[in-house]
Design a protein around this motif. Structure first.
Motif, PDB file in Angstrom:
ATOM      1  N   LEU A   1     -20.559  46.512  65.654  1.00  0.00           N
ATOM      2  CA  LEU A   1     -20.688  45.259  64.913  1.00  0.00           C
ATOM      3  C   LEU A   1     -20.942  45.520  63.428  1.00  0.00           C
ATOM      4  N   MET A   2     -21.647  46.619  63.119  1.00  0.00           N
ATOM      5  CA  MET A   2     -21.842  46.982  61.710  1.00  0.00           C
ATOM      6  C   MET A   2     -20.493  47.216  61.041  1.00  0.00           C
ATOM      7  N   ASP A   3     -19.655  47.979  61.731  1.00  0.00           N
ATOM      8  CA  ASP A   3     -18.302  48.239  61.230  1.00  0.00           C
ATOM      9  C   ASP A   3     -17.568  46.941  60.972  1.00  0.00           C
ATOM     10  N   GLU A   4     -17.679  46.047  61.950  1.00  0.00           N
ATOM     11  CA  GLU A   4     -16.941  44.802  61.837  1.00  0.00           C
ATOM     12  C   GLU A   4     -17.471  43.945  60.682  1.00  0.00           C
ATOM     13  N   THR A   5     -18.803  43.921  60.537  1.00  0.00           N
ATOM     14  CA  THR A   5     -19.398  43.166  59.438  1.00  0.00           C
ATOM     15  C   THR A   5     -18.843  43.661  58.100  1.00  0.00           C
ATOM     16  N   GLU A   6     -18.820  44.975  57.971  1.00  0.00           N
ATOM     17  CA  GLU A   6     -18.298  45.590  56.752  1.00  0.00           C
ATOM     18  C   GLU A   6     -16.851  45.143  56.494  1.00  0.00           C
ATOM     19  N   LYS A   7     -16.063  45.160  57.565  1.00  0.00           N
ATOM     20  CA  LYS A   7     -14.640  44.789  57.447  1.00  0.00           C
ATOM     21  C   LYS A   7     -14.491  43.342  57.013  1.00  0.00           C
ATOM     22  N   ILE A   8     -15.251  42.453  57.668  1.00  0.00           N
ATOM     23  CA  ILE A   8     -15.140  41.026  57.331  1.00  0.00           C
ATOM     24  C   ILE A   8     -15.594  40.808  55.890  1.00  0.00           C
ATOM     25  N   MET A   9     -16.690  41.497  55.508  1.00  0.00           N
ATOM     26  CA  MET A   9     -17.180  41.359  54.134  1.00  0.00           C
ATOM     27  C   MET A   9     -16.100  41.742  53.134  1.00  0.00           C
ATOM     28  N   ASN A  10     -15.471  42.882  53.397  1.00  0.00           N
ATOM     29  CA  ASN A  10     -14.423  43.321  52.481  1.00  0.00           C
ATOM     30  C   ASN A  10     -13.245  42.358  52.477  1.00  0.00           C
ATOM     31  N   ALA A  11     -12.899  41.862  53.662  1.00  0.00           N
ATOM     32  CA  ALA A  11     -11.778  40.923  53.749  1.00  0.00           C
ATOM     33  C   ALA A  11     -12.087  39.667  52.947  1.00  0.00           C
ATOM     34  N   GLN A  12     -13.333  39.178  53.060  1.00  0.00           N
ATOM     35  CA  GLN A  12     -13.695  37.953  52.333  1.00  0.00           C
ATOM     36  C   GLN A  12     -13.815  38.224  50.835  1.00  0.00           C
ATOM     37  N   ARG A  13     -14.309  39.417  50.499  1.00  0.00           N
ATOM     38  CA  ARG A  13     -14.367  39.786  49.077  1.00  0.00           C
ATOM     39  C   ARG A  13     -12.973  39.785  48.485  1.00  0.00           C
ATOM     40  N   ALA A  14     -12.021  40.343  49.237  1.00  0.00           N
ATOM     41  CA  ALA A  14     -10.634  40.400  48.762  1.00  0.00           C
ATOM     42  C   ALA A  14     -10.080  39.000  48.533  1.00  0.00           C
ATOM     43  N   ARG A  15     -10.686  38.009  49.226  1.00  0.00           N
ATOM     44  CA  ARG A  15     -10.236  36.615  49.049  1.00  0.00           C
ATOM     45  C   ARG A  15     -11.109  35.875  48.044  1.00  0.00           C
ATOM     46  N   GLY A  16     -11.990  36.602  47.389  1.00  0.00           N
ATOM     47  CA  GLY A  16     -12.744  35.994  46.302  1.00  0.00           C
ATOM     48  C   GLY A  16     -14.167  35.572  46.597  1.00  0.00           C
ATOM     49  N   VAL A  17     -14.699  35.883  47.776  1.00  0.00           N
ATOM     50  CA  VAL A  17     -16.094  35.539  48.049  1.00  0.00           C
ATOM     51  C   VAL A  17     -17.002  36.539  47.329  1.00  0.00           C
ATOM     52  N   ASP A  18     -18.054  36.006  46.662  1.00  0.00           N
ATOM     53  CA  ASP A  18     -18.969  36.866  45.928  1.00  0.00           C
ATOM     54  C   ASP A  18     -20.295  36.932  46.677  1.00  0.00           C
ATOM     55  N   PHE A  19     -20.574  38.084  47.290  1.00  0.00           N
ATOM     56  CA  PHE A  19     -21.792  38.205  48.094  1.00  0.00           C
ATOM     57  C   PHE A  19     -22.998  38.617  47.246  1.00  0.00           C
ATOM     58  N   ALA A  20     -22.738  39.234  46.097  1.00  0.00           N
ATOM     59  CA  ALA A  20     -23.828  39.911  45.390  1.00  0.00           C
ATOM     60  C   ALA A  20     -24.502  39.054  44.324  1.00  0.00           C
ATOM     61  N   ASN A  21     -23.835  38.047  43.807  1.00  0.00           N
ATOM     62  CA  ASN A  21     -24.392  37.300  42.683  1.00  0.00           C
ATOM     63  C   ASN A  21     -24.755  35.864  43.051  1.00  0.00           C
ATOM     64  N   GLY A  22     -25.393  35.202  42.084  1.00  0.00           N
ATOM     65  CA  GLY A  22     -25.725  33.799  42.259  1.00  0.00           C
ATOM     66  C   GLY A  22     -27.155  33.607  42.711  1.00  0.00           C
ATOM     67  N   ASN A  23     -27.605  32.326  42.683  1.00  0.00           N
ATOM     68  CA  ASN A  23     -28.973  32.047  43.109  1.00  0.00           C
ATOM     69  C   ASN A  23     -29.053  32.006  44.636  1.00  0.00           C
ATOM     70  N   VAL A  24     -30.258  31.753  45.129  1.00  0.00           N
ATOM     71  CA  VAL A  24     -30.490  31.818  46.573  1.00  0.00           C
ATOM     72  C   VAL A  24     -29.500  30.957  47.360  1.00  0.00           C
ATOM     73  N   PHE A  25     -29.270  29.723  46.873  1.00  0.00           N
ATOM     74  CA  PHE A  25     -28.414  28.809  47.631  1.00  0.00           C
ATOM     75  C   PHE A  25     -26.962  29.276  47.632  1.00  0.00           C
ATOM     76  N   GLN A  26     -26.521  29.740  46.474  1.00  0.00           N
ATOM     77  CA  GLN A  26     -25.145  30.239  46.400  1.00  0.00           C
ATOM     78  C   GLN A  26     -24.943  31.432  47.324  1.00  0.00           C
ATOM     79  N   ARG A  27     -25.959  32.272  47.363  1.00  0.00           N
ATOM     80  CA  ARG A  27     -25.840  33.451  48.226  1.00  0.00           C
ATOM     81  C   ARG A  27     -25.844  33.070  49.691  1.00  0.00           C
ATOM     82  N   MET A  28     -26.688  32.090  50.032  1.00  0.00           N
ATOM     83  CA  MET A  28     -26.725  31.649  51.418  1.00  0.00           C
ATOM     84  C   MET A  28     -25.373  31.083  51.823  1.00  0.00           C
ATOM     85  N   LYS A  29     -24.780  30.332  50.897  1.00  0.00           N
ATOM     86  CA  LYS A  29     -23.470  29.751  51.171  1.00  0.00           C
ATOM     87  C   LYS A  29     -22.427  30.849  51.356  1.00  0.00           C
TER      88      LYS A  29
END
Lengths: 271, 280
Positions: free
Chosen positions: A171-199
């Motif tokens: 599941l760790m592997d898969e999480t990493e993959k999904i994260m990268n896939a979403q990053r490639a589509r423009g999702v920003d996991f690292a920045n923003g305030n608490v609410f933006q990050r939760m979203k």
């Protein structure tokens, strides 16, 4: 991510402690937490520290690794120690500011709390560093066995535990993959305030959840196809063996308890 | 030879769907045969596999598997005799290590530990995974995981091995390894093992004795690989691939070369090309 966390990692080595029975290690680690409260003075803590370092030496893993394990918790420890120091009211006052008194008892107790924390963390780290997660799961299953008398589903819990452990890296592997896939589509996991990050976590969690459902269904099918019908009537491939070395470890603990009790109750009388 | 799988007028419809996944299917498999079932996605192949060992249950149609009627009473006896390897290598890996996973089926059957240890070793040797016995699944490739899954099936000595798209998530290398393991296994076990492989993979299908082509829940063609692949254009119409030799023939035909009409495997095709260029 997981590499930084020492707690809960297994380091394969060949040592006395590695070869010990997981049940012995689990039980003794729990016992250790109770035993440490028997130490009530400097001598007691000194004995505990020497004992712990002795065990660490037996694991054949450098002390460095254990100190690294304590590091992430250093804030929690310091916080507790400071509170202990600030709110002790007995003993000779060394320093005085408004309602805050720092007394010699406070400082001593703070030091005890610090040592206690560090030793307990080190001892728990010994368990996880020297024992495969699977063996820990087996040990838990064995120790839960008596609960079968009160209809507690021990086999099922044990199977759940071992499947969960087996799927953690997957599941760790898969999480990493999904994260990268979403990053490639423009999702920003690292920045923003608490609410933006939760979203931002939502596009990670929902795919992970649905794929877990799919995994569960397929795993269930595969298990049934291979004849799984529940815990009763199964034999076990992996078994735990109690050796002489485990008995010796228990003996060492008994000696430790005797010494600690001796130090706590009889030493002050002697002086 | 006796019929080890006999299916008569089987239909099945998923509760959530309004089309029948399988519509009045009848076929039989002789003991010791290797049968491939091919068809495009959603043609009902996997549904068929799950019906055979009662992971799915249908009301209409009669099925006999390994001499047992497929019904509630016989469910577990059938599963004793049918080994199944699924598509996703990760999602069928129950054990925490390779050896544990191979032992899982035996644990369920209450096999003594002593004989379990020996059978795990033998089964791993059979799929050439012995040196990986202590590995965790994360550290194996897809092909290796599928070989472990096959070892888990071998260890309980089934009469029928069903491969439900077992190679579809693998890279070409892993796919070749898995097919080789199955071929070796079949060569060793001979008529004691019947293989039913549900597949997209043409090489896998070409290894079979017979091929069934399923399209939209119905069997549209049965025959030997030579007969089925001989109808190259028909297969392409059904959304299926044809073997490389057939693709080559089709290309040559377009370039105006007159090629033999019958099916040739790669070796046969090489021989024919060889001879035809001599004749020029």
């Amino acid at each position: 991510m997981i590499d930084k966390l020492i707690l809960g990692r297994y380091i394969p080595r060949d040592s006395y402690v590695h070869r010990m029975d997981a049940r012995a290690k689990l039980l003794l680690s729990i016992a250790y937490i109770a035993i440490i409260f028997l130490a009530g003075n400097w001598e007691g803590y000194l004995v505990m520290a020497i004992f712990t370092i002795g065990v660490i030496h037996l694991t054949n893993i450098p002390l460095k690794v254990y100190i690294k394990g304590v590091k992430p918790l250093i804030w929690l420890i310091s916080f507790t120690v400071v509170l202990q120091m600030l709110f002790s009211t007995t003993g000779v006052v060394w320093f005085h500011l408004g309602p805050i008194n720092i007394t010699n008892d406070g400082v001593v107790n703070g030091a005890y709390v610090f040592i206690r924390f560090v030793l307990i963390i080190m001892m728990s780290t010994i368990l996880t560093l020297t024992t495969q997660p699977l063996a820990v799961a087996d040990a838990i299953e064995y120790l839960l066995m008596p609960l079968r008398k009160v209809k507690f589903p021990v086999y099922e819990i044990a199977l759940m535990l071992s499947i969960a452990l087996r799927f953690v890296p997957t599941l760790m592997d898969e999480t990493e993959k999904i994260m990268n896939a979403q990053r490639a589509r423009g999702v920003d996991f690292a920045n923003g305030n608490v609410f933006q990050r939760m979203k931002a976590v939502v596009p990670l969690l929902i795919p992970l959840f649905t794929s877990s459902m799919k995994r569960a269904i397929e795993l269930g099918d595969a298990m049934e196809a291979r004849g799984y019908r529940g815990g009763e009537g199964r034999t076990k491939y992996r078994i735990l063996k109690w050796h002489m070395r485990d008995t010796w470890a228990v003996v060492a603990y008994v000696v430790l308890v005797v010494v600690l009790i001796g130090l706590k109750y009889y030493l002050p009388v002697g002086i | 030879m006796s019929k080890i799988i006999d299916v008569q007028h089987l239909s099945f419809q998923y509760p959530s769907s309004d089309v029948k996944a399988l519509d009045d299917i009848s076929f039989s498999v002789e003991a010791g045969e290797w049968v491939a079932i091919i068809g495009h996605n959603g043609s009902g192949k996997s549904t068929l596999a799950k019906l055979l060992n009662r992971l799915l249950v249908t009301d209409t149609g009669d099925m006999t598997v390994a001499g047992l009627a497929v019904n509630d009473e016989n469910t577990w006896d059938i599963r004793e005799k049918v080994g199944m390897v699924f598509q996703n290598p990760d999602n069928q890996f129950v054990g925490a290590t390779v050896a544990d996973d191979v032992a899982f089926g035996m644990e369920n059957r209450g096999v003594e530990r002593e004989s379990m240890i020996k059978r795990v070793d033998d089964a791993l040797a059979e799929v050439q995974m012995s040196e990986f016995a202590d590995r965790e699944p994360v550290r194996l490739s897809g092909g290796q995981k599928q070989r472990v899954a096959i070892a888990g099936v071998i260890a309980v000595t089934p009469e029928i091995l069903i491969l439900d798209e077992a190679t579809s998530m693998l890279d070409p290398q892993g796919r070749r390894e898995v097919i080789k393991v199955i071929r070796d296994l079949k060569a060793r076990m001979g008529d004691a093992l019947t293989v039913l492989s549900i597949t997209h993979d043409i090489d896998e299908a070409a290894s079979a004795d017979h091929i069934l082509v399923i399209n939209d829940g119905q069997i549209v063609e049965k025959g030997t690989p030579a007969e089925v692949f001989g109808n190259g254009p028909e297969l392409i119409k059904l959304g299926l691939d044809v073997p490389f030799a057939e693709q080559l023939k089709a290309e040559l035909r377009q370039l105006g070369v007159s090629v033999p009409a019958e099916y040739l495997d790669e070796e046969g095709m090489v021989k024919w090309l060889w001879q035809s260029s001599f004749n020029k």
